[in-house]
Design a protein around this motif. Structure first.
Motif, PDB file in Angstrom:
ATOM      1  N   GLN A  20       0.925  -1.193   0.057  1.00  0.00           N
ATOM      2  CA  GLN A  20       0.051   0.034  -0.110  1.00  0.00           C
ATOM      3  C   GLN A  20       0.956   1.244  -0.022  1.00  0.00           C
ATOM      4  O   GLN A  20       1.967   1.260   0.427  1.00  0.00           O
ATOM      5  CB  GLN A  20      -1.032  -0.117   1.245  1.00  0.00           C
ATOM      6  CG  GLN A  20      -1.838  -1.189   1.403  1.00  0.00           C
ATOM      7  CD  GLN A  20      -2.375  -1.312   2.496  1.00  0.00           C
ATOM      8  OE1 GLN A  20      -1.664  -1.709   3.440  1.00  0.00           O
ATOM      9  NE2 GLN A  20      -3.875  -1.213   2.768  1.00  0.00           N
ATOM     10  N   VAL A  21       0.418   2.386  -0.708  1.00  0.00           N
ATOM     11  CA  VAL A  21       1.192   3.665  -0.589  1.00  0.00           C
ATOM     12  C   VAL A  21       0.759   4.019   0.620  1.00  0.00           C
ATOM     13  O   VAL A  21      -0.252   4.112   1.008  1.00  0.00           O
ATOM     14  CB  VAL A  21       0.528   4.557  -1.737  1.00  0.00           C
ATOM     15  CG1 VAL A  21       1.483   5.723  -1.756  1.00  0.00           C
ATOM     16  CG2 VAL A  21       0.722   3.970  -3.444  1.00  0.00           C
ATOM     17  N   LEU A  22       1.749   4.537   1.119  1.00  0.00           N
ATOM     18  CA  LEU A  22       1.877   5.123   2.718  1.00  0.00           C
ATOM     19  C   LEU A  22       0.913   6.536   2.450  1.00  0.00           C
ATOM     20  O   LEU A  22       0.905   7.168   1.803  1.00  0.00           O
ATOM     21  CB  LEU A  22       3.206   5.744   3.181  1.00  0.00           C
ATOM     22  CG  LEU A  22       4.143   4.418   3.539  1.00  0.00           C
ATOM     23  CD1 LEU A  22       5.435   4.775   3.711  1.00  0.00           C
ATOM     24  CD2 LEU A  22       3.569   3.604   4.559  1.00  0.00           C
ATOM     25  N   LEU A  88      -4.150  14.035  -2.370  1.00  0.00           N
ATOM     26  CA  LEU A  88      -3.356  13.540  -1.291  1.00  0.00           C
ATOM     27  C   LEU A  88      -4.061  12.478  -0.331  1.00  0.00           C
ATOM     28  O   LEU A  88      -3.377  11.698   0.157  1.00  0.00           O
ATOM     29  CB  LEU A  88      -2.935  14.674  -0.484  1.00  0.00           C
ATOM     30  CG  LEU A  88      -1.905  14.452   0.492  1.00  0.00           C
ATOM     31  CD1 LEU A  88      -0.510  13.740   0.065  1.00  0.00           C
ATOM     32  CD2 LEU A  88      -1.355  15.629   1.478  1.00  0.00           C
ATOM     33  N   ARG A  89      -5.304  12.617  -0.093  1.00  0.00           N
ATOM     34  CA  ARG A  89      -6.049  11.804   0.963  1.00  0.00           C
ATOM     35  C   ARG A  89      -6.983  10.639   0.167  1.00  0.00           C
ATOM     36  O   ARG A  89      -7.743  10.069   0.772  1.00  0.00           O
ATOM     37  CB  ARG A  89      -6.844  12.806   1.754  1.00  0.00           C
ATOM     38  CG  ARG A  89      -6.114  13.509   2.757  1.00  0.00           C
ATOM     39  CD  ARG A  89      -6.783  14.341   3.835  1.00  0.00           C
ATOM     40  NE  ARG A  89      -7.554  15.382   3.030  1.00  0.00           N
ATOM     41  CZ  ARG A  89      -6.663  16.586   2.771  1.00  0.00           C
ATOM     42  NH1 ARG A  89      -5.510  16.827   3.038  1.00  0.00           N
ATOM     43  NH2 ARG A  89      -7.599  17.373   2.016  1.00  0.00           N
ATOM     44  N   GLU A  90      -6.599  10.478  -1.210  1.00  0.00           N
ATOM     45  CA  GLU A  90      -7.376   9.382  -1.816  1.00  0.00           C
ATOM     46  C   GLU A  90      -7.010   7.845  -0.925  1.00  0.00           C
ATOM     47  O   GLU A  90      -5.930   7.630  -0.865  1.00  0.00           O
ATOM     48  CB  GLU A  90      -6.834   9.320  -3.213  1.00  0.00           C
ATOM     49  CG  GLU A  90      -7.389   8.286  -3.817  1.00  0.00           C
ATOM     50  CD  GLU A  90      -8.880   8.058  -4.129  1.00  0.00           C
ATOM     51  OE1 GLU A  90      -9.464   7.083  -3.400  1.00  0.00           O
ATOM     52  OE2 GLU A  90      -9.566   8.609  -4.659  1.00  0.00           O
ATOM     53  N   ASN A  91      -8.173   7.393  -0.972  1.00  0.00           N
ATOM     54  CA  ASN A  91      -7.810   6.028  -0.101  1.00  0.00           C
ATOM     55  C   ASN A  91      -8.614   4.813  -0.515  1.00  0.00           C
ATOM     56  O   ASN A  91      -8.766   4.003   0.268  1.00  0.00           O
ATOM     57  CB  ASN A  91      -8.096   6.150   1.461  1.00  0.00           C
ATOM     58  CG  ASN A  91      -7.471   5.180   2.304  1.00  0.00           C
ATOM     59  OD1 ASN A  91      -6.341   4.760   2.141  1.00  0.00           O
ATOM     60  ND2 ASN A  91      -8.305   4.531   3.084  1.00  0.00           N
ATOM     61  N   THR A  92      -8.990   4.905  -1.791  1.00  0.00           N
ATOM     62  CA  THR A  92      -9.939   3.678  -2.260  1.00  0.00           C
ATOM     63  C   THR A  92      -8.913   2.494  -2.448  1.00  0.00           C
ATOM     64  O   THR A  92      -7.882   2.603  -2.738  1.00  0.00           O
ATOM     65  CB  THR A  92     -10.536   4.178  -3.744  1.00  0.00           C
ATOM     66  OG1 THR A  92     -10.980   5.470  -3.731  1.00  0.00           O
ATOM     67  CG2 THR A  92     -11.190   3.034  -4.255  1.00  0.00           C
ATOM     68  N   PHE A  93      -9.608   1.494  -2.008  1.00  0.00           N
ATOM     69  CA  PHE A  93      -8.976   0.191  -2.151  1.00  0.00           C
ATOM     70  C   PHE A  93      -7.511   0.073  -1.111  1.00  0.00           C
ATOM     71  O   PHE A  93      -6.681  -0.746  -1.488  1.00  0.00           O
ATOM     72  CB  PHE A  93      -8.438  -0.381  -3.572  1.00  0.00           C
ATOM     73  CG  PHE A  93      -9.690  -0.735  -4.331  1.00  0.00           C
ATOM     74  CD1 PHE A  93     -10.516  -1.557  -4.242  1.00  0.00           C
ATOM     75  CD2 PHE A  93      -9.814   0.270  -5.595  1.00  0.00           C
ATOM     76  CE1 PHE A  93     -11.614  -1.753  -5.210  1.00  0.00           C
ATOM     77  CE2 PHE A  93     -10.739  -0.041  -6.178  1.00  0.00           C
ATOM     78  CZ  PHE A  93     -11.794  -0.990  -6.244  1.00  0.00           C
ATOM     79  N   GLY A  94      -7.772   0.946  -0.080  1.00  0.00           N
ATOM     80  CA  GLY A  94      -6.629   1.163   0.779  1.00  0.00           C
ATOM     81  C   GLY A  94      -5.378   1.505   0.065  1.00  0.00           C
ATOM     82  O   GLY A  94      -4.260   1.010   0.716  1.00  0.00           O
ATOM     83  N   ARG A  95      -5.424   1.964  -0.896  1.00  0.00           N
ATOM     84  CA  ARG A  95      -4.191   2.462  -1.528  1.00  0.00           C
ATOM     85  C   ARG A  95      -3.056   1.275  -1.912  1.00  0.00           C
ATOM     86  O   ARG A  95      -1.979   1.617  -2.220  1.00  0.00           O
ATOM     87  CB  ARG A  95      -3.194   3.377  -0.607  1.00  0.00           C
ATOM     88  CG  ARG A  95      -4.187   4.783  -0.436  1.00  0.00           C
ATOM     89  CD  ARG A  95      -3.403   5.664   0.386  1.00  0.00           C
ATOM     90  NE  ARG A  95      -2.186   6.277   0.552  1.00  0.00           N
ATOM     91  CZ  ARG A  95      -2.277   7.495  -0.028  1.00  0.00           C
ATOM     92  NH1 ARG A  95      -3.191   8.221  -0.390  1.00  0.00           N
ATOM     93  NH2 ARG A  95      -0.937   8.208  -0.486  1.00  0.00           N
ATOM     94  N   LYS A  96      -3.911   0.401  -2.348  1.00  0.00           N
ATOM     95  CA  LYS A  96      -3.049  -0.898  -2.929  1.00  0.00           C
ATOM     96  C   LYS A  96      -2.610  -0.649  -4.287  1.00  0.00           C
ATOM     97  O   LYS A  96      -3.621  -0.451  -5.082  1.00  0.00           O
ATOM     98  CB  LYS A  96      -3.938  -2.041  -2.639  1.00  0.00           C
ATOM     99  CG  LYS A  96      -4.368  -2.673  -1.184  1.00  0.00           C
ATOM    100  CD  LYS A  96      -5.079  -3.914  -1.367  1.00  0.00           C
ATOM    101  CE  LYS A  96      -5.279  -4.251   0.058  1.00  0.00           C
ATOM    102  NZ  LYS A  96      -6.297  -5.491   0.249  1.00  0.00           N
ATOM    103  N   THR A  97      -1.209  -0.846  -4.402  1.00  0.00           N
ATOM    104  CA  THR A  97      -0.863  -0.343  -5.791  1.00  0.00           C
ATOM    105  C   THR A  97      -1.137  -1.574  -6.749  1.00  0.00           C
ATOM    106  O   THR A  97      -1.518  -1.050  -7.814  1.00  0.00           O
ATOM    107  CB  THR A  97       0.963  -0.384  -5.999  1.00  0.00           C
ATOM    108  OG1 THR A  97       1.026  -1.581  -5.180  1.00  0.00           O
ATOM    109  CG2 THR A  97       1.371   0.782  -4.896  1.00  0.00           C
TER     110      THR A  97
END
Length: 255
Positions: A20-22, A88-97
């Motif tokens: 995941q992207v931090l 910056l605060r996009e969190n869809t799919f938990g930021r999984k690459t």
């Protein structure tokens, strides 16, 4: 073995490498056409070096991607590539690459293919940038790449259209400085500075709040409404001015 047991046993092989992207890291997706030289120059009759129909299809693909379920605040396209800046605060799919990469590549491929009427494929990679200054420099990099590619493309295709084969045209421009490439174009009556800016700088797409007036159906009163719409900018600045352009856009969306 029950399904739940099978699912638990095998799911790990699919997900154990998930990363995941931090948080607080900017994410930029760069989406590139696969084998587009053959697709656009051999299979389909697009003009070289630039074609407005192809340009418009790329712009529509960017707009589609900016509306496909992610909070994307800026899109940029040049040639057969697209860069997308996530909020910056996009969190869809938990930021999984793996999710970001597969969805962006798949959606871009599907949209462009539907417009082309043929199979077109894109790949995708994610840049993870720790601060806004690097985001500015990322887009400046792609902006300047557009300028370099445009100069080379116009030199190459002017040579091709004037009797040189592929190898001759490629060798003719190898090692030439920017000024020498400009002189080469002048011999064919082309002033690079006079060419459309979208060819030399790329195209930007961003969200804008647009105000309009309407009528309240209940009270029959005139009211002012605001709605978000995508705006296409074919006159992007260059250099430090483009850095400021990106900085202003980031600040506006983080306010």
């Amino acid at each position: 073995m029950k399904f739940d047991d099978l699912d638990k046993k095998l799911r790990i092989y699919e997900t154990y490498q998930d990363r995941q992207v931090l948080p607080e890291m900017y994410m930029v997706a760069r989406i590139d056409g696969r084998n587009f030289t053959k697709l656009t120059k051999e299979k389909h009759d697009f003009q070289a070096p630039f074609d407005e129909r192809f340009r418009d299809m790329m712009v529509e693909t960017v707009k589609y991607l900016m509306c496909c379920g992610f909070n994307i605040i800026y899109g940029f396209t040049e040639s057969d590539e697209i860069s997308l800046l996530f909020h910056l605060r996009e969190n869809t799919f938990g930021r999984k690459t793996r999710k970001l990469i597969s969805i962006m590549a798949g959606e871009a491929s599907a949209k462009f293919s539907s417009m082309l009427g043929d199979v077109a494929a894109f790949d995708c990679r994610i840049s993870e940038l720790p601060n806004a200054l690097l985001v500015e420099d990322y887009f400046r990099w792609r902006n300047e790449d557009a300028h370099r590619n445009a100069l080379n493309a116009h030199c190459y295709w002017n040579l091709r259209q004037n009797g040189h084969n592929k190898n001759e045209a490629t060798k003719r421009i190898e090692g030439l400085s920017v000024s020498m490439k400009n002189e080469l174009l002048h011999t064919y009556g082309v002033n690079f500075n006079d060419l459309p800016n979208w060819q030399k700088r790329g195209i930007g797409i961003y969200w804008e709040n647009v105000k309009s007036t309407g009528v309240n159906p209940l009270s029959n009163e005139t009211v002012e409404v605001s709605r978000r719409q995508l705006t296409t900018d074919m006159e992007l600045p260059m250099g430090d001015a483009y850095n400021r352009y990106i900085a202003d856009l980031i600040q506006k969306n983080e306010a």
